[in-house]
Motif scaffolding. Structure first.
Motif, PDB file in Angstrom:
ATOM      1  N   ALA A 149       0.792  -1.228   0.000  1.00 34.02           N
ATOM      2  CA  ALA A 149       0.000   0.000   0.000  1.00 34.02           C
ATOM      3  C   ALA A 149       0.830   1.286   0.000  1.00 34.02           C
ATOM      4  O   ALA A 149       0.403   2.303  -0.547  1.00 34.02           O
ATOM      5  CB  ALA A 149      -0.931   0.006   1.212  1.00 34.02           C
ATOM      6  N   CYS A 150       1.994   1.261   0.610  1.00 31.74           N
ATOM      7  CA  CYS A 150       2.748   2.506   0.788  1.00 31.74           C
ATOM      8  C   CYS A 150       3.804   2.638  -0.304  1.00 31.74           C
ATOM      9  O   CYS A 150       4.041   1.705  -1.058  1.00 31.74           O
ATOM     10  CB  CYS A 150       3.377   2.525   2.173  1.00 31.74           C
ATOM     11  N   VAL A 151       4.463   3.779  -0.345  1.00 30.99           N
ATOM     12  CA  VAL A 151       5.482   3.966  -1.380  1.00 30.99           C
ATOM     13  C   VAL A 151       6.649   3.017  -1.122  1.00 30.99           C
ATOM     14  O   VAL A 151       7.387   2.658  -2.027  1.00 30.99           O
ATOM     15  CB  VAL A 151       5.872   5.466  -1.457  1.00 30.99           C
ATOM     16  N   GLY A 152       6.753   2.546   0.118  1.00 28.10           N
ATOM     17  CA  GLY A 152       7.692   1.485   0.467  1.00 28.10           C
ATOM     18  C   GLY A 152       7.164   0.715   1.665  1.00 28.10           C
ATOM     19  O   GLY A 152       6.608   1.314   2.585  1.00 28.10           O
ATOM     20  N   CYS A 160       5.324   0.736   7.085  1.00 26.54           N
ATOM     21  CA  CYS A 160       4.915   1.561   5.939  1.00 26.54           C
ATOM     22  C   CYS A 160       5.728   2.845   5.876  1.00 26.54           C
ATOM     23  O   CYS A 160       5.720   3.621   6.829  1.00 26.54           O
ATOM     24  CB  CYS A 160       3.420   1.875   6.093  1.00 26.54           C
ATOM     25  N   MET A 161       6.455   3.046   4.774  1.00 26.72           N
ATOM     26  CA  MET A 161       7.214   4.293   4.560  1.00 26.72           C
ATOM     27  C   MET A 161       6.463   5.110   3.519  1.00 26.72           C
ATOM     28  O   MET A 161       6.099   4.592   2.462  1.00 26.72           O
ATOM     29  CB  MET A 161       8.613   4.055   3.987  1.00 26.72           C
ATOM     30  N   GLN A 162       6.252   6.389   3.806  1.00 20.27           N
ATOM     31  CA  GLN A 162       5.470   7.195   2.882  1.00 20.27           C
ATOM     32  C   GLN A 162       6.074   8.585   2.723  1.00 20.27           C
ATOM     33  O   GLN A 162       6.420   9.234   3.697  1.00 20.27           O
ATOM     34  CB  GLN A 162       4.015   7.296   3.401  1.00 20.27           C
ATOM     35  N   ASP A 163       6.149   9.051   1.460  1.00 23.89           N
ATOM     36  CA  ASP A 163       6.449  10.454   1.200  1.00 23.89           C
ATOM     37  C   ASP A 163       5.326  11.280   1.806  1.00 23.89           C
ATOM     38  O   ASP A 163       4.199  10.780   1.928  1.00 23.89           O
ATOM     39  CB  ASP A 163       6.491  10.699  -0.319  1.00 23.89           C
ATOM     40  N   ARG A 208       1.790  11.907   0.843  1.00 30.44           N
ATOM     41  CA  ARG A 208       1.701  11.869  -0.612  1.00 30.44           C
ATOM     42  C   ARG A 208       0.771  10.750  -1.078  1.00 30.44           C
ATOM     43  O   ARG A 208       0.544   9.781  -0.367  1.00 30.44           O
ATOM     44  CB  ARG A 208       3.104  11.620  -1.183  1.00 30.44           C
ATOM     45  N   ASP A 209       0.279  10.918  -2.302  1.00 28.06           N
ATOM     46  CA  ASP A 209      -0.440   9.847  -3.004  1.00 28.06           C
ATOM     47  C   ASP A 209      -1.684   9.379  -2.276  1.00 28.06           C
ATOM     48  O   ASP A 209      -1.995   8.184  -2.277  1.00 28.06           O
ATOM     49  CB  ASP A 209       0.492   8.633  -3.223  1.00 28.06           C
ATOM     50  N   THR A 210      -2.399  10.312  -1.655  1.00 27.60           N
ATOM     51  CA  THR A 210      -3.655   9.915  -1.039  1.00 27.60           C
ATOM     52  C   THR A 210      -4.635  11.081  -1.116  1.00 27.60           C
ATOM     53  O   THR A 210      -4.416  12.032  -1.887  1.00 27.60           O
ATOM     54  CB  THR A 210      -3.430   9.411   0.407  1.00 27.60           C
ATOM     55  N   GLY A 220      27.001  -0.158   6.377  1.00 22.20           N
ATOM     56  CA  GLY A 220      26.129   0.526   7.335  1.00 22.20           C
ATOM     57  C   GLY A 220      24.685   0.719   6.912  1.00 22.20           C
ATOM     58  O   GLY A 220      23.911   1.316   7.652  1.00 22.20           O
ATOM     59  N   LEU A 221      24.299   0.215   5.736  1.00 21.10           N
ATOM     60  CA  LEU A 221      22.888   0.328   5.334  1.00 21.10           C
ATOM     61  C   LEU A 221      22.056  -0.654   6.174  1.00 21.10           C
ATOM     62  O   LEU A 221      22.486  -1.777   6.423  1.00 21.10           O
ATOM     63  CB  LEU A 221      22.749   0.007   3.842  1.00 21.10           C
ATOM     64  N   ASP A 222      20.860  -0.216   6.610  1.00 22.44           N
ATOM     65  CA  ASP A 222      20.022  -1.060   7.466  1.00 22.44           C
ATOM     66  C   ASP A 222      18.714  -1.491   6.818  1.00 22.44           C
ATOM     67  O   ASP A 222      18.073  -2.424   7.282  1.00 22.44           O
ATOM     68  CB  ASP A 222      19.685  -0.323   8.768  1.00 22.44           C
ATOM     69  N   MET A 223      18.268  -0.752   5.812  1.00 16.18           N
ATOM     70  CA  MET A 223      16.980  -1.103   5.186  1.00 16.18           C
ATOM     71  C   MET A 223      17.066  -0.733   3.720  1.00 16.18           C
ATOM     72  O   MET A 223      17.543   0.361   3.385  1.00 16.18           O
ATOM     73  CB  MET A 223      15.839  -0.338   5.852  1.00 16.18           C
ATOM     74  N   THR A 224      16.622  -1.629   2.842  1.00 14.30           N
ATOM     75  CA  THR A 224      16.668  -1.323   1.412  1.00 14.30           C
ATOM     76  C   THR A 224      15.270  -1.020   0.882  1.00 14.30           C
ATOM     77  O   THR A 224      14.325  -1.745   1.171  1.00 14.30           O
ATOM     78  CB  THR A 224      17.334  -2.460   0.609  1.00 14.30           C
ATOM     79  N   MET A 225      15.171   0.039   0.129  1.00 11.81           N
ATOM     80  CA  MET A 225      13.897   0.485  -0.426  1.00 11.81           C
ATOM     81  C   MET A 225      14.014   0.709  -1.923  1.00 11.81           C
ATOM     82  O   MET A 225      15.009   1.275  -2.365  1.00 11.81           O
ATOM     83  CB  MET A 225      13.476   1.796   0.245  1.00 11.81           C
ATOM     84  N   PRO A 226      12.991   0.346  -2.687  1.00 14.22           N
ATOM     85  CA  PRO A 226      11.797  -0.379  -2.247  1.00 14.22           C
ATOM     86  C   PRO A 226      12.034  -1.879  -2.104  1.00 14.22           C
ATOM     87  O   PRO A 226      11.083  -2.610  -1.920  1.00 14.22           O
ATOM     88  CB  PRO A 226      10.786  -0.066  -3.352  1.00 14.22           C
TER      89      PRO A 226
END
Ligand SMILES: *[C@@H]1O[C@H](CO)[C@@H](O)[C@H](O)[C@H]1NC(C)=O
Ligand SMILES: *[C@@H]1O[C@H](CO)[C@@H](O)[C@H](O)[C@H]1NC(C)=O
Ligand SMILES: *[C@@H]1O[C@H](CO)[C@@H](O)[C@H](O)[C@H]1NC(C)=O
Ligand SMILES: *[C@@H]1O[C@H](CO)[C@@H](O)[C@H](O)[C@H]1NC(C)=O
Ligand SMILES: *[C@@H]1O[C@H](CO)[C@@H](O)[C@H](O)[C@H]1NC(C)=O
Ligand SMILES: *[C@@H]1O[C@H](CO)[C@@H](O)[C@H](O)[C@H]1NC(C)=O
Ligand SMILES: *[C@@H]1O[C@H](CO)[C@@H](O)[C@H](O)[C@H]1NC(C)=O
Ligand SMILES: *[C@@H]1O[C@H](CO)[C@@H](O)[C@H](O)[C@H]1NC(C)=O
Ligand SMILES: *[C@@H]1O[C@H](CO)[C@@H](O)[C@H](O)[C@H]1NC(C)=O
Ligand SMILES: *[C@@H]1O[C@H](CO)[C@@H](O)[C@H](O)[C@H]1NC(C)=O
Length: 880
Positions: free
Chosen positions: A95-98, A112-115, A121-123, A315-321
């Motif tokens: 559902a979210c941008v990521g 849920c990550m959202q701009d 955004r996008d709602t 050191g990266l902890d989360m990859t998006m998307p």
């Protein structure tokens, strides 16, 4: 967001990792000696040194409780569940941008990550707040906090866990930079205070802030690998910088965001000293998690990850998307991260640290109590649709149209009015009396976009009034009150006449109307945005600093025929006003930035005097583009290798550059008028007695390992009952043979070929001298002086004055003055108020490359207090 030339880029990048050399960042470009050290060759092809292992979270600062809760949670997780927390499910997968994966066993839903940095955004049924670069002009901490809090509340109401904002990268090195408006100001202190208040606001509302884009993402052209006609595949641009400039300018506001507790930071698309930000161990391990003691998690920008094991160790902890490119169905992590832990190239403590950082941010802001179900879908405004938009599966209720605007329209209107800068006001042309017989409004920028406020996707056009730039840093408008509507409402109330001409090219009609008017109000604009949309030939970055849509001619046509012409500028940054600002018929000029949904009401509040302007420019308005001394690289400058963007100007951007080069701007940084006047007197310096500065010493604890995992590869296979979603990224492996499961062409390359020395070492590590707590060594914030002054309202009406405090650090390589404090004071007519601001150790220090620490030089130091960067009537020596 485009992804081109991907395959070749990946290979090149992985090979580049193999040959990483341990050369330090250049020490300094020493801009005062251009004959030697600023030569581009000092920075050209600069390299970024390796720094390993990646610092593990230790719960310092305000993070102790969140750390304990996160560890307790992560201890319960299996390896697959930890991998799920770190890896996005793929573009348009949820559902979210990521979104990352979920942990169904524990009832933990996908995060849920959202701009965006100015609203959800996008709602729908969300507010459209003024942009960051606009509220920067308020110089008002409560405006920043309130806006952050309200944006956080709206994200929370939609079910968002992480708001992708605020922005302090770009900082705004070049005024043409397409996304400068998403951030605050090219001044690091103004930006640093604005970002801190925004982070606090968002997180107090129970949502994780993601401060971005880390770092030196100062232009849109070439920010990502791309294909260039006639050249072919080109790697992303490298912003090449020296250590001192990085610390004293671009890193400064990120340090403030970390100190404010930002739960997350997004690494940027570009390279820094020829290493991509999202796998740059010096940026993430040494500076961010080491020196700045960042406790939260680093998330990649969308498709800014270019390697698996390397980015994890860096050191990266989360990859998006989550996917290697949009909808490839493959990932550098997911399956590959599970494999990398199983084959020992990513140590268990590192994936435990990733998961702990993510969960600590979650607990820090109280997501465990604040979370509501995600009730919208980024990929459709329809009520019913596909849960997995790209795969087109799982049809059902996807958008509940939850109205999250509350009463935010009021503070949006007020914030925009409080951010409107009065640049010129001849003989009190403003405020309008509200008795004008004939009001004429000019300019397409006064009126509606004929396609409606959201008619151009991601605001990717310049039609009608400009209230937001374009790109992912946007939100849909619930409505957009135009200036024409608001002014018309005003005039109808008092019974005047109002007419308009909103075709900027209709010179005959413009002339005829201007001749009749008692007052002409001309609306003009200049737009910019994110590079994936091209508007009128502008690929994100502006091609020029002049007004768009015939604006200069429009102003000239009106002012030639009306001796009371008021100009209102909506723009993403500075514009050139040289052609007309001095015309005596132009009696007033207002810079209104990008005001958001209440645009018309806010400008009417200022025009008709309900709000007495108090805002000040958060940037310099120069007479010409070249006056700024910095610019964008529009054409590849390095053959088919990465374009090289050498930051040779050092810390001298915006006003620091104008001061250094003795260039008189039209309107200087910090400038802004009021409908009343203020005088400055009685500077008083109170010296504090802090202890000496002690570099942090000692070693960390060993990396904690939370739980254990089995090496039996049969335990990690795709579950037989899984409802597979096409192109979705999972943590599972599809073979008991790790090499087969990884699908990586050169799987199993000997570790010593690509695992940097020390990268898997979880033993205690030396602490960094300039570190010691979130934001850096806590003693950097020791107060050295308190500066007081008296400000008197010498006019006839109440007003607000932004009192500014600058410091001269005194060295030959230092700017003439640098902003170090400010306060927006509200003062009744004829009354005085006391200004008070602290000067900290950090405020008086320079970055010393040899000791890798902040040092107060022996050069004599002075403090200045005044109303702008060039109007500094009060000064005093700082006796150290
Ligand atoms: C750099 O130039 C300055 C004069 O501009 C000179 O004094 C200094 O010695 C030079 N340094 C080097 C390393 O050449
Ligand atoms: C990982 O996340 C996906 C997507 O939410 C979910 O289907 C799967 O069950 C999760 N796997 C584990 C092991 O929790
Ligand atoms: C694993 O990563 C490599 C790149 O390092 C990629 O080529 C491969 O497709 C990935 N495998 C999976 C299963 O996503
Ligand atoms: C699992 O494999 C890793 C990497 O080869 C190794 O370090 C570890 O000791 C193994 N663990 C078990 C329980 O066999
Ligand atoms: C909308 O703006 C674009 C430039 O952004 C311009 O080319 C076009 O003519 C405008 N359309 C209308 C209807 O104003
Ligand atoms: C600057 O760019 C704008 C927008 O593309 C354009 O309308 C304008 O004509 C340009 N100005 C000059 C002087 O070329
Ligand atoms: C100012 O406006 C008057 C009309 O009110 C016009 O006659 C005059 O030429 C204008 N002056 C300038 C400098 O444009
Ligand atoms: C502006 O023009 C009007 C007539 O349109 C005239 O009455 C007024 O005196 C002029 N003001 C100035 C300052 O020239
Ligand atoms: C370990 O797994 C990762 C991810 O698939 C892979 O890139 C790497 O080549 C593997 N290394 C070894 C030594 O097997
Ligand atoms: C930077 O300074 C350090 C310490 O003085 C020195 O060892 C190093 O050679 C310098 N590096 C450059 C590139 O000048």
């Amino acid at each position: 967001m485009l992804w081109l030339a991907q395959a070749s880029a990946i290979l090149a990048i992985r090979l580049a990792q193999v040959g990483a050399v341990a050369t330090p960042f250049p020490n300094s470009t020493s801009p005062n000696n251009p004959s030697n050290s600023t030569s581009p060759s000092a920075l050209n092809e600069a390299t970024s040194p390796p720094y390993y292992p990646s610092p593990w979270m230790d719960g310092s600062g305000q993070w102790a409780e969140a750390y304990a809760k996160a560890q307790a949670f992560v201890k319960q997780l299996t390896l697959l569940e930890k991998v799920n927390l770190t890896t996005g499910v793929g573009w348009e997968g949820e559902a979210c941008v990521g979104n990352v994966g979920s942990i169904p066993r524990l009832g933990f839903r996908s995060l849920c990550m959202q701009d965006s940095p100015l609203g959800v955004r996008d709602t729908d049924y969300n507010s459209a707040f003024p942009a960051g670069g606009t509220v920067a002009a308020s110089w008002d901490r409560s405006v920043w906090y309130q806006r952050g809090y309200e944006m956080g509340k709206e994200h929370r109401g939609k079910g968002v866990d992480v708001q992708l904002g605020p922005v302090v990268g770009p900082l705004g090195r070049s005024p043409e930079g397409g996304r400068n408006w998403e951030g605050f100001s090219p001044d690091p202190v103004l930006s640093g205070i604005a970002v801190s208040e925004t982070v606090r606001g968002i997180q107090d509302a129970g949502v994780i802030a993601c401060t971005k884009h880390y770092i030196l993402n100062e232009q849109e052209h070439f920010r990502q690998p791309s294909t260039v006609d006639g050249i072919g595949a080109v790697d992303g641009i490298s912003s090449n910088i020296d250590d001192k400039t990085l610390h004293e300018l671009y890193l400064w506001p990120f340090a403030d965001a970390v100190r404010a507790g930002t739960g997350s930071i997004m690494c940027s698309y570009n390279q820094v000293n020829n290493s991509y930000s999202c796998q740059n161990s010096y940026l993430m391990n040494y500076l961010l998690k080491g020196e700045l003691g960042f406790q939260g998690f680093v998330m990649s920008d969308w498709s800014a990850q270019h390697s698996g094991v390397s980015s994890a160790l860096a050191g990266l902890d989360m990859t998006m998307p989550g996917d290697t490119g949009f909808n490839t169905g493959l990932s550098f992590w997911g399956t590959n991260l599970t494999i990398a832990v199983l084959n020992g190239t990513v140590p268990e403590w590192r994936i435990d640290d990733m998961a702990t950082r993510i969960m600590a941010a979650y607990y820090l802001v109280g997501r465990d109590k604040a979370q509501v179900p995600i009730n919208f879908n980024s990929w459709s405004l329809d009520t019913y649709g596909y849960q997995h938009a790209y795969a087109q599966t799982d049809y059902g209720l996807i958008n509940q149209h939850v109205d999250v605007r509350y009463e935010h329209a009021m503070s949006i209107r007020s914030a925009a009015a409080r951010s409107t800068v009065l640049l010129k006001n001849t003989n009190n042309a403003l405020p309008l009396s509200g008795k004008e017989k004939f009001t004429a409004v000019f300019g397409e920028d006064a009126d509606n976009n004929i396609y409606g406020p959201n008619g151009c996707s991601d605001r990717g056009c310049d039609n009608g009034t400009l209230a937001m730039g374009w790109g992912s840093g946007t939100a849909n408008f619930p409505y957009l009150v135009t200036p024409l509507t608001a002014i018309q409402n005003e005039v109808l109330q008092y019974g005047g006449v109002i007419q308009h001409e909103t075709d900027n090219w209709a010179s005959q009609q413009i002339l005829a109307l201007a001749q009749q008017a008692t007052v002409s109000i001309v609306f003009v604009n200049s737009d910019s945005g994110e590079g994936y949309i091209i508007v009128d030939g502008n690929e994100g970055d502006r091609n020029n600093l002049t007004l768009w849509r015939n604006g200069d001619t429009l102003i000239q046509n009106v002012s030639a025929n009306c001796n009371n012409t008021i100009v209102v500028i909506h723009s993403t940054g500075p514009v050139l006003v040289d052609a007309w600002y001095n015309n005596p018929n132009v009696t007033a000029i207002l810079w209104a930035g990008l005001p958001g949904e209440q645009s018309g009401n806010s400008i009417a509040d200022v025009l008709y005097g309900r709000v007495n302007p108090g805002a000040k420019l958060p940037f310099t308005m120069g007479a010409s583009r070249t006056d700024y001394g910095t610019d964008i690289i529009y054409e590849p400058n390095n053959g088919n290798a990465a374009p090289q963007d050498n930051f040779v100007e050092g810390v001298f951007i915006d006003y620091r550059s104008f001061d250094k080069n003795n260039i008189t701007p039209i309107y200087e940084f910090g400038f802004g008028l009021s409908y009343t006047t203020f005088s400055y007197s009685n500077i008083n310096i109170i010296k504090a007695t802090p202890g000496p500065y002690t570099p942090t010493t000692g070693t960390t604890k060993a990396a904690p390992v939370l739980g254990s995992f089995s090496n039996d590869t049969t335990e990690y296979q795709f579950p037989p009952n899984l409802t597979y979603v096409a192109t979705y990224i999972y943590p599972y492996i599809n073979s008991t043979n790790l090499s087969t499961a990884s699908e990586e062409p050169d799987y199993g390359l000997p570790a010593d070929k690509y695992i940097p020395a020390g990268a898997t070492d979880g033993s205690p590590q030396p602490r960094i001298a300039a570190g010691g707590g979130p934001g850096g060594n806590p003693e950097l914030w020791d107060v050295m002086f308190t500066v007081k002054a008296t400000i008197t309202n010498t006019g006839n009406i109440p007003g607000e004055e932004v009192v500014q405090m600058y410091v001269s650090l005194g060295g030959p390589d230092d700017p003439k003055v640098v902003l170090r404090g400010f306060d927006r004071l509200s003062i009744q007519a004829g009354h005085s108020a006391e200004f008070s601001a602290d000067i900290t150790r950090r405020d008086l220090s320079n970055w010393e490359t040899t000791t890798q620490n902040w040092v107060i030089s022996s050069y004599p130091k002075k403090v200045y207090v005044g109303s702008s960067s060039r109007k500094l009537p009060l000064s005093a020596d700082l006796d150290l």
